[in-house]
Design an enzyme around this catalytic site. Sequence first.
Site, mmCIF file in Angstrom:
data_model
loop_
_atom_site.group_PDB
_atom_site.id
_atom_site.type_symbol
_atom_site.label_atom_id
_atom_site.label_comp_id
_atom_site.label_asym_id
_atom_site.label_seq_id
_atom_site.Cartn_x
_atom_site.Cartn_y
_atom_site.Cartn_z
ATOM 1 N N PRO A 1 162.331 38.595 38.768
ATOM 2 C CA PRO A 1 163.367 39.612 38.438
ATOM 3 C C PRO A 1 162.926 41.583 38.254
ATOM 4 O O PRO A 1 163.494 42.233 38.880
ATOM 5 C CB PRO A 1 164.802 39.884 37.769
ATOM 6 N N GLU B 1 163.338 30.682 31.112
ATOM 7 C CA GLU B 1 163.482 32.042 30.687
ATOM 8 C C GLU B 1 162.328 33.229 30.827
ATOM 9 O O GLU B 1 162.608 34.532 31.097
ATOM 10 C CB GLU B 1 163.842 32.853 28.943
ATOM 11 N N ARG C 1 156.540 33.197 60.079
ATOM 12 C CA ARG C 1 157.226 33.559 61.067
ATOM 13 C C ARG C 1 156.323 35.625 61.855
ATOM 14 O O ARG C 1 156.002 35.484 62.855
ATOM 15 C CB ARG C 1 158.116 34.287 61.661
ATOM 16 N N ASP D 1 163.049 42.858 66.117
ATOM 17 C CA ASP D 1 163.696 42.318 64.603
ATOM 18 C C ASP D 1 164.045 43.640 63.256
ATOM 19 O O ASP D 1 163.994 44.666 63.635
ATOM 20 C CB ASP D 1 163.282 41.409 63.550
#
Length: 252
Positions: free
Chosen positions: A89, A116, A154, A169
């Site tokens: 994160p 953690e 992709r 896209d």
Amino acid sequence: MRFDVITLFPELFAPLLTTGITRRAFESGQVDVQLTNPRDFAEGAYRRVDDRPFGGGPGMVMMAEPLAQTLSHIREQRQTQAPVVLFSPIGKVLDHALVSEFATGEGAILLCGRYEGLDQRFIDAHVDMQVSLGDFVLSGGEIAAMALLDAVARLQPGVLGDPMSHHQDSFNPALDGLLDCPHYTRPEVWGGVAVPEILLSGHHVNIERWRREKRLALTARNRPDLLVRARSEGRLTPQDEQYLSKVSPSLL
Ligand SMILES: C[S@@+](CC[C@H](N)C(=O)[O-])C[C@H]1O[C@@H](n2cnc3c(N)ncnc32)[C@H](O)[C@@H]1O
């Protein structure tokens, strides 16, 4: 290109690698994915890969040594040098630009954290880049690794049925970097709602203009930051600006 994934849960990747349109890229080896479990490099009867944090506190921390052993095994297998990418994160948020870099590179070593997180000494010694999926906390890096692998696959030539699919896209800078327009299919009327008439007109120039305007309006409403960038990169035409001044004057 080859991606090595370091994960305590390699079984999570089977559905990604064997399902859907991107399966071709994985099964043909166009995007070669090798899974390695650090538990296989851990010592002792319990093959421990985690321990309690120094300083106290909740949870467990992934130990440096099994990860270092795993990494050196992978480096021996690979013919090319590859950056080590840790999903976390605290990393740089994954976006189209970063996916495109990976999609045209030679691959990477993707490291999925659990608990953690990892012992910081391993990160300092071996990790080249930290990548986040967004401002939320997952239980592990596997879903982030799968998101990256799917997005890379992709973009490979021949993977999507129609090579123009990813051209139109959202976020594609080769087009305009804007969000995609709405799509409709049969039946012409569903739930009492008809498909926009222009899409049935067969008038390609008008259809393209309608799509462009939908992209502009959606981007102005949902992602004004992308619109600002498209403008600063000269991707908006005078006709686009005229349309935007009608639908969202505050953005000009
Ligand atoms: C429970 S999380 C650890 C969270 C960490 N203590 C923190 O608050 O930053 C366990 C693992 O999930 C992965 N992870 C969690 N959230 C993520 C995100 N937003 N993006 C990428 N990986 C994530 C990372 O590999 C992380 O080591």
